[in-house]
Design a protein around this motif. Structure first.
Motif, PDB file in Angstrom:
ATOM      1  N   TRP A   8       0.855  -1.184   0.000  1.00 17.30           N
ATOM      2  CA  TRP A   8       0.000   0.000   0.000  1.00 17.30           C
ATOM      3  C   TRP A   8       0.888   1.231   0.000  1.00 17.30           C
ATOM      4  O   TRP A   8       2.099   1.136   0.190  1.00 17.30           O
ATOM      5  CB  TRP A   8      -0.956   0.001   1.198  1.00 17.30           C
ATOM      6  CG  TRP A   8      -0.334   0.413   2.498  1.00 17.30           C
ATOM      7  CD1 TRP A   8      -0.348   1.670   3.046  1.00 17.30           C
ATOM      8  CD2 TRP A   8       0.411  -0.394   3.408  1.00 17.30           C
ATOM      9  NE1 TRP A   8       0.338   1.674   4.241  1.00 17.30           N
ATOM     10  CE2 TRP A   8       0.812   0.417   4.477  1.00 17.30           C
ATOM     11  CE3 TRP A   8       0.792  -1.726   3.417  1.00 17.30           C
ATOM     12  CZ2 TRP A   8       1.575  -0.057   5.544  1.00 17.30           C
ATOM     13  CZ3 TRP A   8       1.543  -2.202   4.468  1.00 17.30           C
ATOM     14  CH2 TRP A   8       1.917  -1.382   5.519  1.00 17.30           C
ATOM     15  N   THR A   9       0.292   2.397  -0.221  1.00 12.92           N
ATOM     16  CA  THR A   9       1.024   3.654  -0.218  1.00 12.92           C
ATOM     17  C   THR A   9       0.942   4.258   1.171  1.00 12.92           C
ATOM     18  O   THR A   9      -0.146   4.531   1.678  1.00 12.92           O
ATOM     19  CB  THR A   9       0.452   4.635  -1.254  1.00 12.92           C
ATOM     20  OG1 THR A   9       0.468   4.000  -2.529  1.00 12.92           O
ATOM     21  CG2 THR A   9       1.273   5.909  -1.312  1.00 12.92           C
ATOM     22  N   SER A  15       5.660   3.112  -1.354  1.00  7.39           N
ATOM     23  CA  SER A  15       5.050   1.804  -1.120  1.00  7.39           C
ATOM     24  C   SER A  15       5.586   1.189   0.159  1.00  7.39           C
ATOM     25  O   SER A  15       6.784   1.255   0.447  1.00  7.39           O
ATOM     26  CB  SER A  15       5.326   0.868  -2.300  1.00  7.39           C
ATOM     27  OG  SER A  15       4.667   1.337  -3.453  1.00  7.39           O
ATOM     28  N   ASP A  57       3.384   1.717 -10.056  1.00  8.40           N
ATOM     29  CA  ASP A  57       2.302   1.553  -9.091  1.00  8.40           C
ATOM     30  C   ASP A  57       1.415   0.417  -9.571  1.00  8.40           C
ATOM     31  O   ASP A  57       1.389   0.097 -10.764  1.00  8.40           O
ATOM     32  CB  ASP A  57       1.438   2.822  -9.007  1.00  8.40           C
ATOM     33  CG  ASP A  57       2.202   4.020  -8.482  1.00  8.40           C
ATOM     34  OD1 ASP A  57       3.012   3.855  -7.567  1.00  8.40           O
ATOM     35  OD2 ASP A  57       1.973   5.127  -9.010  1.00  8.40           O
ATOM     36  N   THR A  75      10.733  -1.890  -2.581  1.00  2.33           N
ATOM     37  CA  THR A  75      10.146  -0.558  -2.500  1.00  2.33           C
ATOM     38  C   THR A  75      11.263   0.476  -2.659  1.00  2.33           C
ATOM     39  O   THR A  75      12.450   0.140  -2.543  1.00  2.33           O
ATOM     40  CB  THR A  75       9.421  -0.339  -1.164  1.00  2.33           C
ATOM     41  OG1 THR A  75      10.386  -0.334  -0.107  1.00  2.33           O
ATOM     42  CG2 THR A  75       8.381  -1.427  -0.907  1.00  2.33           C
ATOM     43  N   ASP A  93      -1.004  -0.279  -3.701  1.00  2.00           N
ATOM     44  CA  ASP A  93      -0.169   0.921  -3.847  1.00  2.00           C
ATOM     45  C   ASP A  93      -0.397   1.540  -5.231  1.00  2.00           C
ATOM     46  O   ASP A  93       0.470   1.530  -6.088  1.00  2.00           O
ATOM     47  CB  ASP A  93       1.301   0.620  -3.577  1.00  2.00           C
ATOM     48  CG  ASP A  93       1.913  -0.380  -4.536  1.00  2.00           C
ATOM     49  OD1 ASP A  93       1.173  -1.201  -5.121  1.00  2.00           O
ATOM     50  OD2 ASP A  93       3.147  -0.345  -4.722  1.00  2.00           O
ATOM     51  N   HIS A  99       6.730   0.245  -6.703  1.00 10.93           N
ATOM     52  CA  HIS A  99       7.576  -0.893  -6.386  1.00 10.93           C
ATOM     53  C   HIS A  99       8.139  -1.458  -7.687  1.00 10.93           C
ATOM     54  O   HIS A  99       7.707  -1.075  -8.774  1.00 10.93           O
ATOM     55  CB  HIS A  99       6.765  -1.981  -5.648  1.00 10.93           C
ATOM     56  CG  HIS A  99       5.613  -2.491  -6.457  1.00 10.93           C
ATOM     57  ND1 HIS A  99       4.364  -1.886  -6.446  1.00 10.93           N
ATOM     58  CD2 HIS A  99       5.495  -3.527  -7.323  1.00 10.93           C
ATOM     59  CE1 HIS A  99       3.539  -2.532  -7.248  1.00 10.93           C
ATOM     60  NE2 HIS A  99       4.204  -3.542  -7.805  1.00 10.93           N
ATOM     61  N   CYS A 131       7.201  -0.321   6.965  1.00  7.32           N
ATOM     62  CA  CYS A 131       6.893   0.970   6.346  1.00  7.32           C
ATOM     63  C   CYS A 131       7.713   2.054   6.989  1.00  7.32           C
ATOM     64  O   CYS A 131       7.999   2.010   8.139  1.00  7.32           O
ATOM     65  CB  CYS A 131       5.407   1.282   6.495  1.00  7.32           C
ATOM     66  SG  CYS A 131       4.898   2.729   5.571  1.00  7.32           S
TER      67      CYS A 131
END
Length: 131
Positions: A8-9, A15, A57, A75, A93, A99, A131
């Motif tokens: 996910w972003t 990402s 993305d 990422t 993402d 990525h 993250c």
């Protein structure tokens, strides 16, 4: 249990990923079973051995089910994970830095894409986050 990695972003617009699994709360005949998940489309794709894809993305919120091939995702923050046959990627993402991936074995990457609507809950259970 199905291993699943969710992309996910994050708040930094890059990402992020977390490892987990698909929730299988039901069962019959000694099977485990997820709830039914609404999809908008399904497609199949194969990338030859040695394949890769530079920074991008996800085009849609989607499950990517790996049938064959072993590949590493990275990422822009330098974090990485590996997908193996039987693993599921939950790609969310759809904005940000994206990525990239490359195959690391001598098999083609055979996969199934299942596009899922933005507004539904998915049966992903997180085990750890990066993250």
């Amino acid at each position: 249990m199905f291993r699943c990695v969710r992309l996910w972003t994050g708040s930094n617009h890059q990402s992020c990923f977390e490892e987990g699994w698909i929730d299988l709360p039901k069962g019959e005949r000694h099977d485990l079973l997820s709830d039914v998940i609404e999809t908008t489309s399904i497609s199949f794709r194969e990338t030859s051995e040695g394949g890769s894809f530079s920074w991008h993305d996800a085009p849609n919120r989607q499950f990517v089910l790996t049938l064959s091939g072993t590949l590493t995702f990275e990422t822009r923050t330098g974090d990485s994970f590996t997908l193996y046959p039987g693993d599921i990627l939950l790609a969310e993402d759809t904005t940000g830095g994206g990525h990239r991936w490359h195959l690391i074995d001598n098999q083609p990457w055979r996969r199934v894409y299942a596009i899922v609507p933005q507004d539904i809950d998915l049966p992903f259970i997180s085990a750890s986050s990066k993250c």
